[in-house]
Each structure stands twice: as C-alpha cells, then as structure tokens.
Design an enzyme around this catalytic site. Structure first.
Site: not given
Length: 882
Positions: A270-271, A304, A307, A326
């Site tokens: 999930e950058n 993602e 996030h 998470e």
C-alpha cells in the site's frame, strides 16, 4: 542463546526513537548492476526519547557505504561505528543534517526486499524492513518524514519513473538519460517508500471525489498485459466511491498509481500513492482469469486503497501493532466485497479461511496474540492471526458498538492520530469513547493467543416457560500462556420455533416488549446463564449468528436441531454452519470406523437433506454451492486429537463418491439448470451459477462414468472462460481417464506465454488426489515455465502441494516431508520469506501419529542444523521443536 542465534525483539522493550527525521531527499542514479543512492536527511532530537545520549543509530543491510556527511562535514571511519546492521554516530547535535551515499546492486537482490529488478524493471518492497537495503536509515515505523525523490535513469530502458506522492518535475538529460522528481506532502515511515522504473505502458482514468477534486488514476503494466487491466481500474473506482460513501474518507493526493510486477513476495503493498502489486491481483480477462481471480482483484485493490487512511495517514508505532493497520483494513475490504456481491457468501468464505488457516495456527507452536509480545523475525508475523483474526477483532467492535457508533469511533481515531504512529490501545480508546462502553476486558483479544471455546448447555422448563442458555468459555494453553482470563465475547443469538421461524426474545428482568430476531449477548465471565422467558415450547437455539466471534462453539443440540437450522434458520451463516456440522459429524464417525478397520454406511437422512438443498431452485446458487461443499480435510483434522490424514481423506472421498452416485440425476439437472445463458460476466449472480454448476460437475466426476467424462470434456473444449475451463481441467487432473494425459499438455501449450495461467496449471497438478502427485510435482519443477526464484511459481507448485494436499503431503513414507525440507533449504539462501512460509507445513508435527511425528521432527532438525539458516526459518524451526 548463543551469539550466533537470532535475537528476540520484545514489545515490553519498546523505547521511542532518540532522533526524528523531518525531511528526506533521496536521489537515485539507477543502474541494475550498480545503483548510487544519495540520501539527505534533516534530523532533530525527539523530546519524548527515553535517553539524552547524543547517539544516532541507523539500520542498513547489504549496503556499500561511500560517504557520510554531518552538517556538511565528511565523517571518517573513527567518527562512526558499524556493527552488523547498525551504524551509530556519537556526539550528534540536537538538530543536524546528514548526507549518506551508498551503492546497492538491484540485479543481485534475490530476496525481493528493498530495491530489486523484476522482468528488467526496477521496483521496491520496503515493508517491514526492506528500506534498510536501500540506504542507512532509522528504519522503524514510528519515524515519519516528508519525502522528495529524484530518479535518474536511461530513457530507452526506463521511460517510466515513479515514486510516492505527486510529480513536480521531469525532463530529459543530455546523456540519453532522464529524470523525474516526486514530492509526497504527507509524512510517512520508510516502510511506505516506493520506487518503480521501467518500460511499462500506462492505462489512464480519473476519479472525481465527493468534494469535486479530480484524481488521476494510473495503472502501469508490461505491454503484453495492456488488455487485462479493465477490471482492476473499475475495482479501484468502486473502492474509492465506497470509502467515501461508507466512511466519508476521501483520497488526498492528485494521483493514485498501481504497478503490476511478476516477482513479488506478497499480494500487494500500500505504499502511499504508488501501490506495487503482484500481477496476480491486477491482470484479468475472461479467457485467462477465473471468477475467484476477479473477486480477488477487486478485494485486494480495495484493501490496498483503504490502507491510504487505515495504515498510511495513521500508521503503527511498532511492528507489534501490525494488526492495527492490517486487521482493520482486512475488515474494511471484507465489508467492501460484501457490499459488491453477496454479504452471506462473503461471510462464509471469510470464516472458512479463518478456520482452515488461523485456527490451526492458534493451536500450533507459532501461536501468538493478535498483538504479539515478541518475535525473532518480523516477516514471520504476517500471519492469519494478525490479518484474519485481527479482522474478526475489528468486527467484534462493530458488533458491540453497532455500525453508526463504529463509524464515529473510526473517525475519532483517524482525526486524533492523523500523521502519527498509533497503537491498538489508541484504537480501543477511540472505540470505547465513541461507543460509550467499557472495553477494558476486550483488550485481552490483543494479549491472549489461542481460540476460545464456548460450551453451551440448554434447559427448557415448560412449567415456567423459560429457556436457559448456560455458556462456559475457556481457552487452551498456548506457548508462553498456560492460563487464560475470560474474554469479552459478543454472542449473536436467536431462538427458532418448531416451524423454523425466529421467536420473540426477552431476557428475564427486561420490561421492553419481546422482539423476534437476533440478540447480541455479551459474555464476560467464565460461566454465564441467560434466561429467556415467555416461550410456549422448547426452542432451537441459533447461536453465533454471522460468526459474531472467532471461537469454537460446542453444544448439546440434537441432530434434529441441526436439520431444522439447516432448512430454516433466518441467518444464512448458521444455515450453512448447521449443514457443515451434520456433514462433519458424519465424516468423523467414518474416520473413527476406518481407524477401527471398518466402514459405516452413510446416513440416508443426510443424503435426503443434501438432495432437497440441491433441488431448491429458489436458493441463491452461490450459497447453495457453499452449503453442498463438504468440510475440508484440514478442518476435519482440527476436530481430532490425533490427525489421521489417510483416514480423513478416505472418509471424505467415500462420502463424495457416495453422493455422486446417489444423486447422479440431481447433479445432472443442477448442472443444466446453472449453465450460462449468454457471454461470460464476472457478476455475482453469474458467478454463483457457475460455482454451483462446477460443483455439480465435480460430484459427477467422482464416478468417472462415460456420461460424466463426456460432459467434463465438452466443457473443457467449449468453455469461453477460464473458470469453466479450469473447473473441467481440475476434474481431469484428478481422474484416471487416459484423456487426462492429453488435456494437461494441451493446456500447457495453449498458455505457454501467460505466467499467471500456468500457475493455475501447476496448482491443479500439485493438489491432485492421485497417489503419484509428489512425483508429478518433482517432474514439473523441471518444466521450463517453473522458476524457483519466482514466489508465485513456488506457491503454485511447491506450496500448493505441501500446504494444500494433506493426503499426499502426509504420506506414511515421509517423502512429502523430505521434499518440503529440501525445498526450504534450497530457497532459504536467496528468499528467506518464501522459505519460511513453506516451512510452516512441518510446524504442527505433534498433532500426528507417532510415526509421522518422528519423520517430521527429523526434517525440522535437519533444517535447524543447516549452516547459515536465515532468522526467518530459524525461528519457525526452533519454535516448532521447542
């Protein structure tokens, strides 16, 4: 513990960082053999630090250090100290700048952590500690900084240059290279850093947020995959809209990017603003992707994206808090998938994953709380406990507070900790405050390992028209936790009358009118009794509705009670659960009989109930397919004190064949009823029909008669989608029919250029019920399409056999165990994460008979004795043998 053994990291030893980083300016001169990384950091003393010693500690791994400059002054070797993965500089001021020049070698980086190459392109994976393979840095999640990143590379080879945040400048350079400069306005920990450079095609779209902002959406894939991105882009837009509608959370950057790569240890990452995905969770078209792939892509892309707020804007203070991001985000992606399809089907599927993966983990040597107390290697704690049980903990908050107060609690948590690194305690406090309830005891879900067990006894008194439910909770001992305190457990309950309808519920002492439906009973003590009043006759309890808590439930209900619930329960999960319990009881009796050297005749009433369900044309086909799927061999094993893989397999296969024979005509009718009426569509209704149709085919093929084989071959030849093709090929892969030997090579040849399709081909053969499955796996390892350095290939072939084919993996001769250990030792030197996940197949050796125990223990000892074993594998082998 000797000095050569990895050290344990403990939650109780946590101390805040001595220095914080305000800004990071990174410059990459990209070359696959030798990349130069220049990092310019601005640091300051942390006012909350536990020490005043002016010592800065940085972390690094596999780095070639060229220079260090503190406030512009070049540091000599005497000015700093490198010990293992730690670099320390003493006597630093309260505020200062630090410039670090390092060289790294992406092409040689086979661990797929840090900066590495995949199919000739650069990409990164920094969670949890990959950033320390890029440059020396205080690489811990509670150090948040603003990043600017400049990428320089050869234009012809790497025309696309991506990093976190927004693109602020780009241009050509005179030497055939070009550059791109990216700025991320939001502070983030180093584990969320991302970089991608390569020859990729761009798929562009846009999304208008609720406040009217335009967000550019970009997918980047290899040119050969350009036509497989439509579903991924649609899924992203659905997720963005859903998060606004359900939680009021809007995206915060100008651009959102997803990049698909073939070599990736995880599913996706999930950058911030630049998600790097395993191509498995991006690429799809009907000819190459199954219904499960389409659903998986939608769910993982949602995960993602979600996030961005639950993990990025608010991150975790330390890795012990991993479930803070998470577990919370898994719960949110489960909600999203439920809203996009069938909520009942999604709930059942999630519970099946929990029971088949997390419950065994909770009962094994690697059992750990949702918030672990210690670890040797953090990579080993990306587990079903942290993710799936963590999601169940969040769901219990939702159940206890209700949807609206849960939303308020989440908003309070995000507002209070935006831009910070938080803890599970912070989340609990926000929920308790928003919900106005005492959650002190609920904290035990984070602190205690193991799966709680609820034992229920019931008693009806006709004279007083009362019905008592007595619930006793306990939790088995787990490593380091022999005794457990009672949990705070939400038990969703209903009572059914003789016609199967919900009865009005009122507890003794209540004055409000009784209301039919579901009540949430809160368990807080070891033993509690709930008395329901004004009941004219004995009701049938329907407990743990919606699987309201991650527990094992046992009770004194009759077989007739289960049959009534299976036919009439208003809660879809409990209807399915009642059928599973009936099947499980039947199969376990057969396992016992086989162990005694005999076989029992199957109960005709079960077959009749199975037939009635199959022929219920009004039922949701997706739910029906789940209801008619027998419990897995793994789940059956968990119900036994000593797991007998051979007897479990024999019992389940015997019942499967019996149903195939007894209900042959019914399965043919069910198959025909569910055929697609038009072209393939990955929509919930069509997916449900295909799932039921292919379940019918599998039962028919248990007999392998001429009609069933003809139907299977016809589907294999004529299907217009991978779901149906693969379902037919899977039946053939398990069959003894000689046409199997033509179908499998033909499929291999047809899809020779599609790695993801060939992964499916590997998996079918690795999980085959045929006795020679291991021989086929060994043969397939020599196939030119197999690459032991690619995690997807390892998972599809080696992992699928060791963890998805219990009957053949646990063969009495121990060959499966030797094979697993051989592969662990072969993979560990270049990719410890993948090796450690394989090793888990041997960890629960004590659950088996004496002979198998000895064989598995021998392989664990061989692994533990291996020279140069990674901390990842060392921890699992050592804890398994402890």
């Amino acid at each position: 513990m000797s000095d050569s053994q990895p050290r344990e990291v403990r939650l109780k030893d946590y101390v805040p960082p001595t220095y914080l980083v305000d800004t990071v300016d990174l410059h990459f001169d990209l070359d696959d053999a030798r990349t130069l990384v220049t990092a310019a950091l601005k640091l300051r003393r942390n006012p909350d630090a536990a020490t005043t010693d002016p010592v800065l500690t940085l972390f690094g791994r596999d780095l070639e250090l060229l220079s260090l400059r503190l406030d512009g002054r070049e540091l000599g070797e005497g000015d700093y100290r490198i010990l293992g993965e730690n670099l320390s500089i003493a006597g630093v001021p309260d505020t200062f700048s630090l410039q670090i020049e390092t060289v790294i070698h992406p092409r040689e980086n086979t661990s797929l952590e840090g900066l590495y190459t995949s199919s000739g392109n650069f990409c990164t994976q920094c969670e949890p500690e990959g950033f320390r393979k890029i440059t020396w840095f205080p690489d811990r999640p509670d150090v948040l900084a603003r990043y600017t990143v400049t990428l320089v590379a050869e234009y012809a080879r790497y025309p696309v240059l991506l990093a976190n945040g927004n693109l602020v400048e780009a241009g050509k350079l005179p030497d055939g290279r070009h550059f791109a400069r990216w700025d991320d306005p939001f502070p983030k920990p180093s584990y969320l850093f991302a970089l991608v450079a390569g020859d990729l095609v761009e798929i562009a779209d846009r999304f208008t947020t609720a406040s009217g902002r335009e967000v550019a959406l970009r997918l980047y894939v290899e040119a050969r995959n350009r036509a497989k991105c439509e579903h991924a882009m649609a899924s992203l837009k659905k997720a963005m809209a859903w998060d606004e509608q359900v939680y009021g959370l809007e995206y915060d950057l100008d651009i959102y990017m997803i990049v698909a790569v073939d070599d990736f240890n995880m599913g996706a990452m999930e950058n911030k603003g630049l998600n790097v995905f395993n191509s498995k969770y991006v690429l799809a078209r009907p000819e190459t992707a199954t219904d499960a792939d389409y659903q998986g892509i939608e769910g993982v892309i949602g995960h993602e994206y979600f996030h961005n707020w639950t993990g990025n804007r608010v991150t975790c203070r330390d890795w012990f808090q991993l479930s803070l991001k998470e577990g919370l985000t898994v719960f949110r992606d489960q909600q999203f998938s439920a809203d996009m399809g069938s909520a009942a089907v999604k709930r059942i599927e999630d519970v099946r994953i929990l029971r088949n993966s997390q419950f065994p983990e909770d009962a094994g040597p690697m059992a750990h709380p949702v918030r672990p107390a210690s670890y040797v290697e953090i990579n080993n704690f990306y587990t079903a406990t942290v993710y799936n049980k963590g999601a169940e903990v969040i769901r219990m908050y939702h159940t206890l507070l209700g949807p609206e107060r849960f939303r308020q609690g989440l908003r309070l948590y995000l507002e209070r900790h935006d831009g910070q690194a938080a803890t599970t305690d912070d989340f609990l406090r926000a929920m308790a405050e928003a919900g106005g309830i005492d959650l002190t005891q609920f904290q035990r879900w984070y602190e205690q390992a193991g799966t709680p067990e609820l034992q229920v006894e019931s008693a009806y008194d006709a004279a007083t028209r009362t019905f008592d439910l007595t619930v006793r909770q306990s939790c088995p001992a787990t490593p380091g936790q022999p005794l457990k305190e009672p949990f705070h457990i939400p038990l969703a309950a209903g009572l059914l009358g003789p016609d199967g309808r919900d009865l009005p519920l009122r507890l003794e002492g209540e004055t409000a009118p009784a209301v039919a439906g579901t009540r949430v009973l809160e368990l807080r003590h070891a033993t509690e009794t709930f008395r329901f009043v004004d009941l004219k006759e004995r009701p049938v309890p329907s407990l743990l509705r919606g699987f309201s808590a991650p527990v094992r439930l046992r009770g004194d209900w009759l077989q007739a009670d289960l049959a009534l619930r299976m036919a009439h329960d208003s809660d879809p999960f409990n209807r399915w659960e009642a059928g599973q319990q009936l099947a499980c009881d039947l199969l376990l009796r057969q396992v016992t009989a086989i162990g005694d050297g005999r076989e029992e005749a199957f109960d005709s009433s079960f077959v009749a109930a199975f037939r009635a369900a199959l022929n219920d044309a009004e039922s949701d086909p997706a739910l029906l397919a789940l209801a008619l799927t027998l419990p897995t061999e793994t789940y059956l094993g968990e119900q036994l004190e000593v797991i007998d893989p051979a007897a479990i397999h024999q019992a389940r296969e015997s019942l499967r064949r019996h149903l195939g024979e007894e209900l042959r005509d019914d399965f043919f009718q069910g198959y025909r009823r569910c055929r697609d009426a038009g072209p393939y569509r990955p929509e919930p209704a069509a997916i449900g029909r295909r799932s039921l149709k292919n379940l019918c085919l599998a039962y028919l093929m248990s007999r392998e008669d001429a009609d069933s084989l003809s139907l299977c071959l016809e589907q294999f030849e004529a299907a217009d989608n991978m779901t149906d093709v693969l379902a037919a090929l899977g039946c053939l892969a398990n069959s003894t029919d000689p046409r199997r030997e033509k179908a499998l090579p033909r499929f291999r040849e047809q899809w020779a250029d599609d790695p993801l399709v060939l992964d499916k081909w590997f998996l079918l053969q690795a999980t085959s019920r045929r006795p020679e499955a291991l021989d086929e796996v060994r043969r397939l390892m020599a196939d030119s399409a197999f690459n032991i350095r690619n995690p997807n290939k390892v998972r599809a072939l080696i992992g699928a056999f060791c963890q998805g084919n219990p009957a053949r993996f646990h063969a009495a001769d121990g060959e499966g165990y030797r094979f697993c250990a051989d592969q662990v030792l072969a993979i560990d030197p270049f990719n410890p994460q993948v090796a450690a996940r394989l090793l888990g197949a041997l960890s629960r050796w004590r659950r088996y008979d004496g002979a198998r125990q000895g064989l598995m223990r021998k392989e664990l000892e061989r692994i533990l004795a291996a020279e140069g074993l990674s901390p990842d594998c060392y921890e699992i082998a050592a804890k398994s043998l402890a």
